[in-house]
Design a protein around this motif. Structure first.
Motif, mmCIF file in Angstrom:
data_model
loop_
_atom_site.group_PDB
_atom_site.id
_atom_site.type_symbol
_atom_site.label_atom_id
_atom_site.label_comp_id
_atom_site.label_asym_id
_atom_site.label_seq_id
_atom_site.Cartn_x
_atom_site.Cartn_y
_atom_site.Cartn_z
ATOM 1 N N LEU A 3 -2.647 6.532 29.251
ATOM 2 C CA LEU A 3 -2.752 6.161 27.842
ATOM 3 C C LEU A 3 -2.658 4.652 27.696
ATOM 4 C CD1 LEU A 3 -0.486 8.808 26.061
ATOM 5 C CD2 LEU A 3 -2.894 8.960 26.665
ATOM 6 N N ASP A 4 -3.430 4.105 26.777
ATOM 7 C CA ASP A 4 -3.363 2.682 26.455
ATOM 8 C C ASP A 4 -2.121 2.463 25.591
ATOM 9 O OD1 ASP A 4 -3.658 0.180 25.077
ATOM 10 O OD2 ASP A 4 -5.809 0.230 25.510
ATOM 11 N N LYS A 5 -1.123 1.824 26.168
ATOM 12 C CA LYS A 5 0.158 1.659 25.457
ATOM 13 C C LYS A 5 0.041 0.758 24.237
ATOM 14 C CE LYS A 5 3.460 2.653 29.105
ATOM 15 N NZ LYS A 5 4.604 2.104 29.835
ATOM 16 N N LYS A 6 -0.895 -0.163 24.249
ATOM 17 C CA LYS A 6 -1.070 -1.024 23.081
ATOM 18 C C LYS A 6 -1.578 -0.192 21.898
ATOM 19 C CE LYS A 6 -3.154 -5.236 21.429
ATOM 20 N NZ LYS A 6 -4.356 -6.040 21.380
ATOM 21 N N ILE A 7 -2.563 0.646 22.159
ATOM 22 C CA ILE A 7 -3.092 1.521 21.109
ATOM 23 C C ILE A 7 -2.004 2.500 20.669
ATOM 24 C CG2 ILE A 7 -4.733 3.387 20.631
ATOM 25 C CD1 ILE A 7 -6.726 1.844 22.434
ATOM 26 N N LEU A 8 -1.282 3.064 21.627
ATOM 27 C CA LEU A 8 -0.201 3.998 21.315
ATOM 28 C C LEU A 8 0.823 3.354 20.392
ATOM 29 C CD1 LEU A 8 1.392 6.642 21.730
ATOM 30 C CD2 LEU A 8 2.326 5.622 23.830
ATOM 31 N N GLU A 9 1.276 2.163 20.724
ATOM 32 C CA GLU A 9 2.270 1.482 19.894
ATOM 33 C C GLU A 9 1.725 1.194 18.505
ATOM 34 O OE1 GLU A 9 5.122 -2.467 19.691
ATOM 35 O OE2 GLU A 9 4.295 -1.885 21.633
ATOM 36 N N GLU A 10 0.479 0.747 18.425
ATOM 37 C CA GLU A 10 -0.124 0.462 17.112
ATOM 38 C C GLU A 10 -0.157 1.724 16.249
ATOM 39 O OE1 GLU A 10 -3.969 -1.198 17.981
ATOM 40 O OE2 GLU A 10 -3.131 -3.125 18.623
ATOM 41 N N LYS A 11 -0.556 2.836 16.846
ATOM 42 C CA LYS A 11 -0.630 4.093 16.093
ATOM 43 C C LYS A 11 0.757 4.528 15.631
ATOM 44 C CE LYS A 11 -4.844 6.115 18.003
ATOM 45 N NZ LYS A 11 -5.546 6.357 16.745
ATOM 46 N N ILE A 12 1.729 4.491 16.532
ATOM 47 C CA ILE A 12 3.088 4.901 16.162
ATOM 48 C C ILE A 12 3.628 4.013 15.053
ATOM 49 C CG2 ILE A 12 5.487 4.989 16.957
ATOM 50 C CD1 ILE A 12 4.403 6.018 19.661
ATOM 51 N N ARG A 13 3.482 2.708 15.189
ATOM 52 C CA ARG A 13 3.992 1.788 14.160
ATOM 53 C C ARG A 13 3.295 2.007 12.822
ATOM 54 N NH1 ARG A 13 7.591 -1.797 15.807
ATOM 55 N NH2 ARG A 13 7.797 -2.195 18.042
ATOM 56 N N GLU A 14 1.993 2.226 12.860
ATOM 57 C CA GLU A 14 1.254 2.471 11.620
ATOM 58 C C GLU A 14 1.720 3.770 10.960
ATOM 59 O OE1 GLU A 14 -3.219 3.635 10.091
ATOM 60 O OE2 GLU A 14 -3.015 2.601 12.011
ATOM 61 N N TYR A 15 1.783 4.839 11.731
ATOM 62 C CA TYR A 15 2.211 6.114 11.154
ATOM 63 C C TYR A 15 3.644 6.039 10.641
ATOM 64 C CZ TYR A 15 -1.968 8.626 12.562
ATOM 65 O OH TYR A 15 -3.258 9.060 12.678
ATOM 66 N N ARG A 16 4.485 5.297 11.310
ATOM 67 C CA ARG A 16 5.908 5.249 10.916
ATOM 68 C C ARG A 16 6.098 4.575 9.566
ATOM 69 N NH1 ARG A 16 9.482 6.713 9.122
ATOM 70 N NH2 ARG A 16 11.657 6.663 9.748
ATOM 71 N N THR A 17 5.089 3.881 9.055
ATOM 72 C CA THR A 17 5.226 3.285 7.720
ATOM 73 C C THR A 17 5.194 4.343 6.618
ATOM 74 O OG1 THR A 17 2.839 2.861 7.485
ATOM 75 C CG2 THR A 17 4.183 1.089 8.452
#
Length: 131
Positions: A3-17
């Protein structure tokens, strides 16, 4: 699977809003892995684990961890590996945060500032285990 961790982090941070820890972690992992499940299904699966369990912010397990555990069950085919990964996720999370309990991490829901980092931390650990 890598998994691309940069994309993963972006998705998690976005959803967590606007989503809970359990939903954000599950959705970030499954979408980054391109797992064929709808957002609606993921939300229904994960929403009961929000805020420890049912939004109680009590003794329940942190939603970031439960979200990662659900993703692990979907993304890994072998039951022995699923259980081994679950144990590794649990132990790694507990070592990092000193507990897996939502109430302890979030001060009974009064301080959600650690939540995003909990989600990203355990999401990255699951990504490592999927390699």
């Amino acid at each position: 699977m890598e998994l691309d961790k940069k994309i993963l982090e972006e998705k998690i941070r976005e959803y967590r809003t606007f989503k809970s820890c359990s939903e954000s972690t599950l959705m970030g992992l499954c979408e980054t892995a391109e797992y064929p499940i709808s957002q609606s299904e993921m939300c229904k699966l994960a929403c009961g684990f929000a805020g420890g369990m049912g939004g109680t912010f009590d003794e329940g397990t942190c939603g970031a961890l439960t979200g990662a555990l659900m993703a692990n069950g979907l993304l890994v085919d072998d039951e022995v590996k699923i259980k081994a990964n679950a144990k590794e996720l649990f132990n790694t999370f507990k070592e990092e945060y000193g507990t897996v309990r939502c109430d302890k991490i979030s001060d009974y829901g009064k301080d959600k500032s650690p939540c995003v980092d909990c989600c990203v931390f355990i999401g990255n650990k699951e990504a490592d285990l999927l390699k």
